[in-house]
Design a protein around this motif. Structure first.
Motif, mmCIF file in Angstrom:
data_model
loop_
_atom_site.group_PDB
_atom_site.id
_atom_site.type_symbol
_atom_site.label_atom_id
_atom_site.label_comp_id
_atom_site.label_asym_id
_atom_site.label_seq_id
_atom_site.Cartn_x
_atom_site.Cartn_y
_atom_site.Cartn_z
ATOM 1 N N THR A 11 0.552 -1.363 -0.114
ATOM 2 C CA THR A 11 -0.147 0.130 0.027
ATOM 3 C C THR A 11 1.004 1.131 0.258
ATOM 4 N N GLY A 12 1.847 1.292 -0.772
ATOM 5 C CA GLY A 12 2.896 2.459 -0.900
ATOM 6 C C GLY A 12 2.103 3.866 -1.376
ATOM 7 N N PRO A 13 2.948 4.771 -1.570
ATOM 8 C CA PRO A 13 2.482 6.008 -1.920
ATOM 9 C C PRO A 13 1.775 5.798 -3.506
ATOM 10 N N VAL A 14 2.299 4.859 -4.431
ATOM 11 C CA VAL A 14 1.738 4.808 -5.921
ATOM 12 C C VAL A 14 0.372 4.322 -5.708
ATOM 13 N N ARG A 15 -0.079 3.586 -4.715
ATOM 14 C CA ARG A 15 -1.296 3.282 -4.858
ATOM 15 C C ARG A 15 -2.403 4.150 -4.155
ATOM 16 N N LEU A 16 -1.976 4.677 -2.898
ATOM 17 C CA LEU A 16 -2.857 5.384 -2.204
ATOM 18 C C LEU A 16 -2.768 6.920 -2.366
ATOM 19 N N GLY A 17 -1.460 7.378 -2.984
ATOM 20 C CA GLY A 17 -1.292 8.714 -3.138
ATOM 21 C C GLY A 17 -0.377 9.096 -1.751
ATOM 22 N N PRO A 18 0.609 9.809 -1.804
ATOM 23 C CA PRO A 18 1.590 10.308 -0.966
ATOM 24 C C PRO A 18 1.053 10.625 0.412
ATOM 25 N N THR A 19 0.158 11.372 0.461
ATOM 26 C CA THR A 19 -0.405 11.868 1.701
ATOM 27 C C THR A 19 -1.105 10.841 2.395
ATOM 28 N N ALA A 20 -2.186 10.205 1.734
ATOM 29 C CA ALA A 20 -2.902 9.077 2.342
ATOM 30 C C ALA A 20 -1.947 8.003 2.672
ATOM 31 N N ALA A 21 -0.964 7.613 2.034
ATOM 32 C CA ALA A 21 -0.240 6.432 2.218
ATOM 33 C C ALA A 21 0.725 6.682 3.736
ATOM 34 N N LEU A 22 1.258 7.998 3.503
ATOM 35 C CA LEU A 22 1.923 8.427 4.776
ATOM 36 C C LEU A 22 1.230 8.250 6.222
ATOM 37 N N GLU A 23 -0.280 8.865 6.051
ATOM 38 C CA GLU A 23 -0.979 8.969 7.262
ATOM 39 C C GLU A 23 -1.371 7.285 7.845
ATOM 40 N N ARG A 24 -1.456 6.701 6.479
ATOM 41 C CA ARG A 24 -1.838 5.029 6.908
ATOM 42 C C ARG A 24 -0.704 4.500 7.565
ATOM 43 N N LEU A 25 0.685 4.679 6.992
ATOM 44 C CA LEU A 25 1.775 4.307 7.640
ATOM 45 C C LEU A 25 2.009 4.612 9.015
ATOM 46 N N ALA A 26 1.947 5.617 9.256
ATOM 47 C CA ALA A 26 1.636 6.327 10.838
ATOM 48 C C ALA A 26 0.943 5.674 11.435
ATOM 49 N N ASP A 27 -0.116 5.644 11.219
ATOM 50 C CA ASP A 27 -1.240 4.812 12.070
ATOM 51 C C ASP A 27 -0.957 3.178 12.331
ATOM 52 N N LEU A 28 -0.366 2.609 11.148
ATOM 53 C CA LEU A 28 0.088 1.276 11.401
ATOM 54 C C LEU A 28 1.315 1.077 12.289
ATOM 55 N N LEU A 29 2.285 1.986 12.240
ATOM 56 C CA LEU A 29 3.323 1.914 13.236
ATOM 57 C C LEU A 29 2.981 2.228 14.610
ATOM 58 N N THR A 30 2.193 3.067 14.707
ATOM 59 C CA THR A 30 2.016 3.617 16.005
ATOM 60 C C THR A 30 0.873 2.572 16.618
ATOM 61 N N LEU A 31 0.105 1.584 15.951
ATOM 62 C CA LEU A 31 -0.777 0.786 16.451
ATOM 63 C C LEU A 31 0.034 -0.424 17.102
ATOM 64 N N ASN A 32 1.145 -0.706 16.534
ATOM 65 C CA ASN A 32 1.871 -1.584 17.004
ATOM 66 C C ASN A 32 2.375 -1.545 18.331
ATOM 67 N N VAL A 33 2.713 -0.263 18.670
ATOM 68 C CA VAL A 33 2.981 0.282 19.800
ATOM 69 C C VAL A 33 1.861 0.201 21.082
ATOM 70 N N THR A 34 0.658 0.788 20.217
ATOM 71 C CA THR A 34 -0.608 0.721 21.641
ATOM 72 C C THR A 34 -0.775 -0.620 21.917
ATOM 73 N N GLU A 35 -0.387 -1.604 21.096
ATOM 74 C CA GLU A 35 -0.945 -3.029 21.470
ATOM 75 C C GLU A 35 -0.032 -3.571 22.516
ATOM 76 N N ARG A 36 1.021 -2.866 22.765
ATOM 77 C CA ARG A 36 2.131 -3.487 23.787
ATOM 78 C C ARG A 36 1.295 -3.479 25.262
ATOM 79 N N ARG A 37 1.685 -4.213 26.194
ATOM 80 C CA ARG A 37 1.205 -4.207 27.410
ATOM 81 C C ARG A 37 1.265 -3.101 28.367
ATOM 82 N N SER A 38 2.539 -2.284 27.937
ATOM 83 C CA SER A 38 2.879 -1.151 28.597
ATOM 84 C C SER A 38 3.550 -0.228 27.541
#
Length: 758
Positions: A714-741
């Motif tokens: 789902t890189g920038p080519v498919r979603l567009g640069p802005t939408a793709a970066l927002e999606r990536l930022a959400d995915l990276l922080t999602l992994n952090v929020t799923e930690r126990r602490s």
């Protein structure tokens, strides 16, 4: 290993040579512990608690084949209610991952992108973002046993060594379950599910006494087995347990629910039992209680209850299993105590005080409002023998539910409706500052609905003269609330109110501290021609302190763009204040035209001149939007990551210097590179990848794999640069929020070069 997921091939460059790593050590210990488990729930819990830390736990499940050839959900952790309802039974001929793995007889792996889109049903709810899911068929000697489904904190391709670990854990579970099932069949005893061997749920559903000799020994000693599910509120006894307490054994096919505690235990002993149970629930582990059970023909039976409170991976009590023994069975008639002799426990008044003390200790450890509701769910509700607890807090003059976590039992939708039905009486009790208790028969007569509890107590929560909220405690059987009971519940209301008031104050201060931190960061990122950007900040979840992570995106006078990411040592107001000063100072040096190396050197001297002992790591880069030239310097900070147009993600080879403020006279090295059109740059603080249970370098490699996966799928080519970066930022922080602490703050900044700027 032949995996069936064509979109997520295993890494061929991963070595199969065993390494001395935390992952290998925890996997070997986990296998040893699995071979000693006695139930399916214990097997799954052991995998989650003792297995590698990249098995997240949330969304994991264990299925067993029943006599009809269907996969039946036997144990789970973190599955949402809709998944329990829709996927409690899986047809092996279907297309769900568990069915596919069993049918193909090999592991079936869903990539993180697949779980975020269409697993298990895109209409029922989104998945887990960048968390992968693997389903492992459990097969022993060509005989299928079931399927183990595990959620993995893999942000990209799962390494080959991790696949080997998973397959080993699956094999260990399979062999242990097969042994338990065979032993259960041979001894005509309960299987590893805690129910019948065929998984149908009929017949004896005691505590999973799988070994036939152990089962025979328990029966010979006249002990009865029991199991209490603290999540659903269900309690099951075997036939001997009913005989031990002098109750008739339910006929075959009839519900085998155990009698409520208040209807079983002698009234004089009940407070003592509740106090001991509260202590056991708060700490977990083994416990032993003695009490009397009145005989219907007169007199009393002396019972010794020996059990263990089992905790989940988050240290919350989820199940109790143990034995009931008749203390008088082995005594001669001369040794029998008089029928009216009081129990061995403390006097009723002292026992009630002990119960309040146990509840107070549990609530005193609660820091946030969520912690308080967890203590109410895990300790207070089972200790009181309550069916459910509804807890509301006063918010701007209105009563609002605190959290669904306080609802006991499996029917949360019905309990939500129960909260709606009880809103009036809870407001009435709070307005009068008077507890309300139902009388026998009153609750059923009042509304007559199926949700109406057989008995209830409504407690106003008042602390320091302020109305905090209201608490509804419901019971599944009728009861009369005597004077001592009313005093006990009123005292509990006072303790709960004080805990909630303290926790709410903590939550308010933490929220304000977080808002202060956020206020010192850029509210928005500037719009830049030919570039797309995205940023995220997450505060720490431990304690009430604030941190010093920051980021910045600067327009420089010569047309270049500046990227700044930094982390001040410490988690307190001083760290935040120093962060604000550094951010302002670095911005001033950068806009004066200094290159990144000179900017960091000046900022380091600024920090050393401040009246503080703190230091800071920092990374500063400049980008020329016209030709993509990068200039960068690094002060003890993690290296930036470049995601190339061909989906490769690599750390930039950027020599680093000491953190800011450590050696103000030390110069920093200036590195020069290039960011081509179509490439993305990531800068971040170490909280994004740092995990107490995993090696730091391995965490970084997982992140790099996830970035490559994102670029391919789902890189920038498919979603567009802005939408793709927002999606990536959400995915990276999602992994952090799923930690126990989350012990550290997290900050990240993404920049994508979409076209050259003239």
């Amino acid at each position: 290993m032949d995996l069936t997921s064509p979109w997520l091939p295993p890494s061929e460059d991963e070595s199969r040579t065993p390494r001395s790593s935390p992952t290998a050590r925890s996997a070997m210990r986990c296998v040893r512990l699995l071979l000693g488990c006695t139930t399916a729930a214990e097997l799954l819990g052991t995998v989650l608690a003792e297995g590698p830390s990249w098995i997240t736990g949330e969304g994991s499940a264990l299925y067993l084949l029943d006599s009809a050839g269907m996969l039946r959900l036997t144990a789970s952790h973190g599955l949402p209610d809709w998944a329990h309802e829709r996927y409690s039974v899986v047809d092996p001929a279907g297309d769900l991952p568990a069915a596919t793995a069993l049918r193909l007889r090999r592991p079936y792996l869903l990539s993180p992108e697949r779980t975020s889109v269409d697993y298990p049903n895109r209409n029922a709810g989104m998945g887990t973002g960048m968390v992968a899911l693997i389903t492992l068929p459990m097969i022993v000697d060509e005989r299928p046993v079931g399927v183990l489904a595990l959620a993995l904190a893999h942000r990209g391709t799962v390494p080959r060594r991790d696949l080997d670990v998973l397959e080993t854990l699956g094999d260990a579970c399979a062999h242990r379950l097969a042994h338990l099932l065979d032993s259960a069949r041979a001894g005509a005893r309960p299987g590893p599910t805690g129910g019948s061997v065929d998984g149908s749920g009929a017949g004896d559903r005691s505590a999973g006494l799988a070994h036939p000799m152990l089962s025979l020994a328990v029966r010979s000693a006249g002990h009865g087995a029991f199991e209490r599910d603290l999540v659903t509120g269900e309690t099951y006894w075997d036939a001997t347990a009913y005989r031990v307490v002098g109750r008739p054994v339910p006929p075959e096919g009839a519900p085998a629910d155990a009698p409520d505690l208040d209807r079983l235990v002698h009234p004089e002993d009940l407070p003592d039992v509740q106090a001991a149970l509260a202590e056991a629930l708060a700490t977990g582990g083994p416990y032993r209680i003695e009490y009397r059970v009145p005989r219907r023909s007169g007199g009393a039976i002396r019972i010794e209850e020996t059990g263990e409170v089992m905790l989940d991976v988050h240290r919350r009590p989820v199940r109790i299993a143990g034995l009931l023994a008749d203390r008088d069975r082995a005594r001669t008639p001369e040794e029998q105590p008089p029928a009216g002799e009081p129990g061995t426990g403390a006097p009723a008044a002292g026992a009630r005080s002990a119960l309040l003390l146990a509840l107070t200790r549990s609530l005193s450890r609660a820091v946030t409002v969520r912690d308080v509701t967890t203590a109410v769910t895990d300790v207070a509700r089972p200790a009181f023998g309550a069916a459910s607890i509804v807890l509301d807090l006063v918010d701007e003059g209105r009563l609002l539910p605190v959290s669904h976590t306080v609802y006991g039992g499996p029917r949360r939708t019905e309990l939500t409706r129960l909260a709606d039905l009880s809103e009036g009486v809870m407001q009435h009790s709070l307005a009068r500052s008077t507890p309300l208790f139902s009388e026998p028969g009153q609750a059923r007569r009042s509304t007559g609905g199926p949700l109406t509890p057989a008995a209830w107590a409504v407690l106003p929560l008042v602390a320091s003269g302020r109305q905090v909220g209201s608490c509804l405690i419901t019971f599944s059987t009728e009861r009369a609330f005597g004077r001592e009971d009313r005093t006990l519940y009123s005292a509990f209301a006072g303790i709960l109110a004080q805990s909630l008031e303290r926790a709410r104050l903590y939550d308010t201060h933490h929220h304000r501290a977080t808002e202060l931190q956020r206020a010192m960061l850029p509210r928005t990122l500037p719009r830049l021609p030919g570039l797309a950007s995205a940023a995220r900040y997450l505060p720490s979840t431990e304690g009430m302190q604030i941190g010093g992570d920051w980021y910045d995106l600067l327009r420089l006078p010569d047309g270049r763009i500046g990227l700044v990411i930094g982390d001040v040592q410490g988690h307190n107001a001083e760290a935040t204040a120093v962060m604000g000063q550094l951010r302002s100072g670095l911005r001033a040096y950068a806009t004066d035209g200094h290159d990144p190396a000179a900017t960091l050197a000046r900022t380091s001297r600024l920090l050393s001149e401040l009246d503080t002992d703190l230091f800071a790591t920092c990374l500063y880069l400049t980008l020329d939007p016209a030709d993509g030239t990068l200039r960068a310097a690094r002060a003890g900070h993690p290296s930036p990551v470049r995601i190339a147009a061909d989906a490769r993600a690599v750390e930039l080879d950027l020599p680093g210097g000491p953190p800011l403020g450590v050696d103000p006279g030390m110069p920093y090295h200036l590195a020069v590179g290039h960011l081509a059109v179509g490439e993305t740059l990531l800068v971040y603080t170490d909280g994004l990848v740092e995990d107490r249970e995993e090696d730091y370098d391995e965490s970084v490699q997982r992140m790099l794999g996830g970035l490559e996966l994102w670029a391919r799928q789902t890189g920038p080519v498919r979603l567009g640069p802005t939408a793709a970066l927002e999606r990536l930022a959400d995915l990276l922080t999602l992994n952090v929020t799923e930690r126990r602490s989350r012990p550290d703050d997290v900050a990240l900044l993404l920049l994508h070069r979409s076209s050259p700027v003239q």
